[in-house]
Structure formats: structure tokens, C-alpha cells
Design a protein around this motif. Structure first.
Motif, mmCIF file in Angstrom:
data_model
loop_
_atom_site.group_PDB
_atom_site.id
_atom_site.type_symbol
_atom_site.label_atom_id
_atom_site.label_comp_id
_atom_site.label_asym_id
_atom_site.label_seq_id
_atom_site.Cartn_x
_atom_site.Cartn_y
_atom_site.Cartn_z
ATOM 1 N N PRO A 154 0.806 -1.236 0.000
ATOM 2 C CA PRO A 154 0.000 0.000 0.000
ATOM 3 C C PRO A 154 0.832 1.275 0.000
ATOM 4 C CG PRO A 154 -0.171 -1.121 2.118
ATOM 5 C CD PRO A 154 0.506 -2.066 1.176
ATOM 6 N N LEU A 155 2.001 1.257 0.638
ATOM 7 C CA LEU A 155 2.854 2.444 0.582
ATOM 8 C C LEU A 155 3.307 2.717 -0.852
ATOM 9 C CD1 LEU A 155 5.033 2.033 3.806
ATOM 10 C CD2 LEU A 155 3.286 3.784 3.363
ATOM 11 N N LEU A 156 3.669 1.670 -1.581
ATOM 12 C CA LEU A 156 4.045 1.834 -2.987
ATOM 13 C C LEU A 156 2.847 2.244 -3.840
ATOM 14 C CD1 LEU A 156 6.427 -1.236 -3.429
ATOM 15 C CD2 LEU A 156 7.092 1.180 -3.373
ATOM 16 N N ALA A 157 1.667 1.793 -3.438
ATOM 17 C CA ALA A 157 0.461 2.101 -4.206
ATOM 18 C C ALA A 157 0.096 3.575 -4.147
ATOM 19 C CB ALA A 157 -0.710 1.250 -3.700
ATOM 20 N N PHE A 158 0.311 4.212 -2.995
ATOM 21 C CA PHE A 158 -0.209 5.562 -2.794
ATOM 22 C C PHE A 158 0.862 6.648 -2.708
ATOM 23 C CE2 PHE A 158 -3.664 2.803 -1.484
ATOM 24 C CZ PHE A 158 -4.765 3.425 -2.052
ATOM 25 N N SER A 193 -6.763 -4.341 3.647
ATOM 26 C CA SER A 193 -8.171 -4.098 3.354
ATOM 27 C C SER A 193 -8.402 -2.605 3.172
ATOM 28 C CB SER A 193 -9.049 -4.627 4.488
ATOM 29 O OG SER A 193 -8.823 -6.015 4.704
ATOM 30 N N ALA A 194 -9.183 -2.236 2.173
ATOM 31 C CA ALA A 194 -9.374 -0.819 1.854
ATOM 32 C C ALA A 194 -10.847 -0.465 1.729
ATOM 33 C CB ALA A 194 -8.655 -0.473 0.556
ATOM 34 N N ASN A 195 -11.124 0.822 1.939
ATOM 35 C CA ASN A 195 -12.479 1.320 1.752
ATOM 36 C C ASN A 195 -12.764 1.511 0.259
ATOM 37 O OD1 ASN A 195 -11.134 3.708 1.086
ATOM 38 N ND2 ASN A 195 -11.603 4.712 3.038
ATOM 39 N N LYS A 196 -13.970 1.958 -0.055
ATOM 40 C CA LYS A 196 -14.412 2.073 -1.450
ATOM 41 C C LYS A 196 -13.522 3.013 -2.254
ATOM 42 C CE LYS A 196 -18.525 3.188 -4.202
ATOM 43 N NZ LYS A 196 -19.952 3.629 -4.137
ATOM 44 N N GLU A 197 -13.113 4.132 -1.638
ATOM 45 C CA GLU A 197 -12.335 5.138 -2.354
ATOM 46 C C GLU A 197 -10.933 4.637 -2.704
ATOM 47 O OE1 GLU A 197 -15.688 6.784 -0.383
ATOM 48 O OE2 GLU A 197 -13.984 5.714 0.525
ATOM 49 N N CYS A 198 -10.334 3.891 -1.803
ATOM 50 C CA CYS A 198 -8.931 3.486 -1.989
ATOM 51 C C CYS A 198 -8.756 2.107 -2.616
ATOM 52 C CB CYS A 198 -8.198 3.534 -0.644
ATOM 53 S SG CYS A 198 -7.972 5.209 -0.016
ATOM 54 N N TRP A 199 -9.811 1.325 -2.674
ATOM 55 C CA TRP A 199 -9.680 -0.045 -3.167
ATOM 56 C C TRP A 199 -9.163 -0.120 -4.615
ATOM 57 C CZ3 TRP A 199 -8.484 -4.726 -2.643
ATOM 58 C CH2 TRP A 199 -8.861 -5.711 -3.571
ATOM 59 N N PRO A 200 -9.673 0.644 -5.570
ATOM 60 C CA PRO A 200 -9.182 0.479 -6.943
ATOM 61 C C PRO A 200 -7.673 0.680 -7.083
ATOM 62 C CG PRO A 200 -11.220 1.734 -6.937
ATOM 63 C CD PRO A 200 -10.784 1.607 -5.499
ATOM 64 N N ARG A 201 -7.133 1.691 -6.430
ATOM 65 C CA ARG A 201 -5.691 1.957 -6.555
ATOM 66 C C ARG A 201 -4.874 0.886 -5.840
ATOM 67 N NH1 ARG A 201 -2.911 7.909 -6.187
ATOM 68 N NH2 ARG A 201 -0.722 7.250 -6.305
ATOM 69 N N LEU A 202 -5.336 0.433 -4.681
ATOM 70 C CA LEU A 202 -4.632 -0.641 -3.979
ATOM 71 C C LEU A 202 -4.619 -1.902 -4.830
ATOM 72 C CD1 LEU A 202 -3.334 -1.849 -1.377
ATOM 73 C CD2 LEU A 202 -5.658 -2.441 -0.659
ATOM 74 N N HIS A 203 -5.757 -2.241 -5.403
ATOM 75 C CA HIS A 203 -5.853 -3.462 -6.210
ATOM 76 C C HIS A 203 -4.995 -3.365 -7.457
ATOM 77 C CE1 HIS A 203 -8.234 -6.502 -8.719
ATOM 78 N NE2 HIS A 203 -7.674 -7.184 -7.722
ATOM 79 N N GLU A 204 -4.960 -2.194 -8.073
ATOM 80 C CA GLU A 204 -4.123 -1.973 -9.251
ATOM 81 C C GLU A 204 -2.648 -2.216 -8.927
ATOM 82 O OE1 GLU A 204 -3.922 1.597 -12.440
ATOM 83 O OE2 GLU A 204 -3.257 2.131 -10.406
ATOM 84 N N ALA A 205 -2.185 -1.675 -7.802
ATOM 85 C CA ALA A 205 -0.792 -1.865 -7.403
ATOM 86 C C ALA A 205 -0.492 -3.329 -7.103
ATOM 87 C CB ALA A 205 -0.480 -1.008 -6.177
ATOM 88 N N PHE A 206 -1.424 -3.988 -6.463
ATOM 89 C CA PHE A 206 -1.260 -5.411 -6.152
ATOM 90 C C PHE A 206 -1.061 -6.226 -7.428
ATOM 91 C CE2 PHE A 206 -3.690 -9.471 -5.703
ATOM 92 C CZ PHE A 206 -2.792 -10.143 -4.896
#
Length: 390
Positions: free
Chosen positions: A93-97, A222-235
Motif C-alpha cells: 500500500p505504501l508503494l500504491a499511494f 483491506s481498503a475502503n471504497k475510495e482506496c480499493w481500486p488503486r490498492l488493487h491496481e498496485a497489487f
């Protein structure tokens, strides 16, 4: 069988059933362990459109989905990724955001490997890292900058167990447009739900209490609705996926985590209260104790405490700490925690910039396992006697 909404049921009911639909797997109670990379498509058009649920092993399987869905139920999150270790649950998540030129605020009492990653990889990527006092609360507003993109929290603090005012920090950070992350490994979603307190991304070393047997490495984010797309993309971009056997082991451990964690909680609190009365102990750093500086915050926000805390020996140095540790017979000397066995380690604070603190003597971190409390107390007493004799 009718559809079941476990999110509205008791926590142990959730743990027993979340993420599992036996009807999908011919009635078997546990989901299958899917070992797979290649997934076949029925025709070229489906393949070109990727118009089926599973397309490749790194993008999810029924095994990883079962654990992710269970964590979503527990966390109240929109989505969860499963990664190979607790540290990976921090780094992804740190790399994601974060990007070059960004500013990140990280609590000074953070898990040591998180600090190492921040001080090496993040700084090499051109990200400015600043550490803040865990007791800062809403005062974190003074540290926020126009380019602050992440505020990273961990409560209680690693090894020294400071309690952060997470809701106050989250409010300030989110108003400034920063993503709030929390390492919630100590409390688990059973005793604290970060997303309910303003956190965007909840991080958990499933190596600890969910696995519970000191034989698996795993992490969840685990992420909320706003952050989930970017977290999943990085994953997906990083390809940092966990093996199916480890995922299954954690899912199985999750089913009994409630009863295990309650035993850890009761034993640890009993022992912590006893330690406050023992000669040779200057302080007990356990948030559920009334003597703890952050007890009121803990009582306000948490609904339980886990099995790990620290004690400060009454004077001495490394020799006294080693004498204490070497006298133990039940406690193992080893890192990690959350398993069935008691563990002890001498705490090192030399890498901290704010909270290294002045303590009366060495800090010893204790993981209270599932052994009988009287036997654990006798073992600790043995250690205290040995330390006093140095």
C-alpha cells in the motif's frame, strides 16, 4: 440454502462462516486449495475480453477469494488483497499511494521493518519520510504539507505500546487529502476496526493471530471504497501474491481466532496486573492497564486487548536483560508473536528519532501464549530472580 449475511452476526459466527459458501463446492465445509497459474478460456472471444471470473493465478483463485471475503466481513472493507507476509502488507500500500516528490508521515513507534523500508526504498524513490510522535493526536495538522499523501499509524505502538488518537489523526489527514493507513496487527479486526475510525487502509500481519501456529507467513490489506481500486491496481502490477497452502492455513486459523484471542487476552491481562506488583519490574506497558498513559484512549476506541505487551526492568542493562531471558524455560526467545507459545525478546529502540525515551531499565517484550497462567508466572519470576542476581 438461503443467502447469509454474516456481517450482522456475532464475531465468532463471522469467523466460523465468513468467506465460505459450501454450496459452491459440492457441500464441502472448507473451500478448495487451488494450485494454479494457467486458467483456460472456453473460446477466443472470452479470452480476448477476459470475460470470466478467473484469468490467471496471480489475479485471484477461489482460495484467495475465500480469505479476502472473510477479511472484508471482519474489516467492513470493500476489498482485500492477500500478500506473502506482514511486511509485504505494509510495503504494497505504501508503494500504491506514494510517488516521487510526495511526503509521508509515519508514527515513530512503527514496526521496525516498516521503518527500514521507509528509510531505504521510499527515500530512494524520492519520497520524503517524516516521523511523528504517537501522542500527537490532532496536532498532526502542524506537520501536514501540500504534498503529504500518506499518514501511517500503528496503535498500540510496536514494542512500547503507545495509543494513538486514530480518529483525530484520521480526521485531520483526510481533510488534507492524505490517505490514512493503519497497522492493526495487535488488535485484529476483533478488537478494533480501523475503517470505522476514519482509516482508509487497514494492514494486518496474518502471520500472527489469524494463522496462530507460528508456521505461516501472510499479510492482508483491506481498503475502503475510495482506496480499493488503486490498492488493487498496485497489487496486480507488483505480482506480490501468496501461495495457496499458506492462504488456506490462515483461513483455517481464522475460524478459531476468536476463542484463541480471548484466551491470550485474559492470560496477558492477568499476568500484566501481577507484574505490576513484582519487585524488579519498573513499569508494565499494557494499554488495558489503568496505569498506562493511553488507557483512556484505548478504552474509548478498543473493545479488547491481545496477548503482547512489554515490561521495563527496574534498572540494569543488557546483561540484566540477557540474564532474564536465559533463565526462562517456557518462553521461547524468538521474533513474531500470535502463536500458541509464549515468546520473549529484548526490545531495541536505537532507530527511533522521537520515542527512544528514557526507561528505568531494559525493555522486554512478552508474548503470552496459551499455556497455563500459573506456569507462565513462575517462568517470569524465574527470569526476574536471575536479572536481580546480576
Amino acid at each position: 440454502m438461503a443467502a447469509r449475511d454474516f456481517g450482522k452476526m456475532g464475531i465468532n459466527t463471522q469467523l466460523a462462516h465468513a468467506g465460505n459458501v459450501p454450496g459452491d463446492y459440492f457441500g464441502f465445509v472448507n473451500p478448495p486449495v487451488v494450485h494454479g497459474s494457467t486458467v483456460l478460456f472456453p473460446d477466443a472471444a472470452t479470452m480476448a475480453a477476459r470475460a470470466q471470473k478467473y484469468t490467471y493465478g496471480t489475479r485471484g483463485t477461489p482460495t484467495t477469494d475465500a480469505l479476502a471475503e472473510a477479511m472484508n466481513t471482519l474489516e467492513g472493507s470493500t476489498g482485500t488483497i492477500i500478500v506473502p507476509s506482514g511486511l509485504a502488507a505494509v510495503t504494497v500500500p505504501l508503494l500504491a499511494f506514494l510517488s516521487a516528490g510526495d511526503h509521508a508521515l509515519i508514527v515513530d513507534s512503527v514496526y521496525g521493518p516498516t521503518r527500514l523500508f521507509a528509510n531505504t526504498m521510499l527515500k530512494r524513490l524520492g519520497i520524503e519520510v517524516e516521523y511523528y510522535d504517537p501522542n500527537i493526536g490532532a496536532g498532526i495538522a502542524a506537520l501536514m504539507r501540500a504534498n503529504t499523501r500518506v499518514v501511517f499509524t500503528e496503535s498500540p505502538g510496536s514494542n512500547t505500546f503507545e495509543i494513538q488518537d486514530v480518529p483525530a489523526i484520521a480526521k485531520v489527514a483526510r481533510e488534507a487529502g492524505a490517505v490514512v493507513m493503519m497497522d492493526n496487527t495487535w488488535a485484529t479486526p476483533l478488537y478494533f476496526k480501523p475503517l470505522d475510525h476514519g482509516v482508509d487502509v487497514s494492514i494486518h500481519a496474518a502471520t500472527k493471530y489469524p494463522a496462530g501456529h507460528s508456521d505461516v507467513l501472510l499479510g492482508t490489506v483491506s481498503a475502503n471504497k475510495e482506496c480499493w481500486p488503486r490498492l488493487h491496481e498496485a497489487f496486480l502490477a507488483l505480482g506480490c501474491c501468496a501461495g495457496p497452502d499458506d492462504v488456506y492455513q490462515v483461513l483455517r486459523g481464522l475460524r478459531t481466532m476468536g476463542v484463541r484471542l480471548e484466551h491470550h487476552r485474559k492470560s496477558a491481562l492477568d499476568i500484566a496486573r501481577w507484574l505490576e506488583t513484582q519487585p524488579g519490574v519498573a513499569r508494565v506497558l499494557h494499554p488495558a492497564l489503568e496505569s498506562h498513559p493511553g488507557h483512556k484512549l484505548w478504552k474509548r476506541d478498543f473493545c479488547g486487548s491481545s496477548g503482547i505487551f512489554s515490561i521495563v526492568l527496574a534498572g540494569g542493562g543488557q546483561k540484566h536483560a540477557h540474564a532474564f531471558l536465559d533463565a526462562l524455560q517456557i518462553f521461547g526467545l524468538g521474533y513474531s508473536w500470535g502463536g500458541f507459545e509464549s515468546l520473549a525478546v529484548h526490545v531495541y529502540l536505537g532507530d527511533r528519532t522521537i520515542t527512544g525515551g528514557s526507561y528505568e531499565g531494559p525493555l522486554i517484550r512478552l508474548q503470552i501464549g496459551l499455556e497455563d497462567v500459573d506456569d507462565i508466572k513462575a517462568d517470569i519470576a524465574r527470569g526476574l530472580k536471575a536479572a536481580a542476581a546480576v
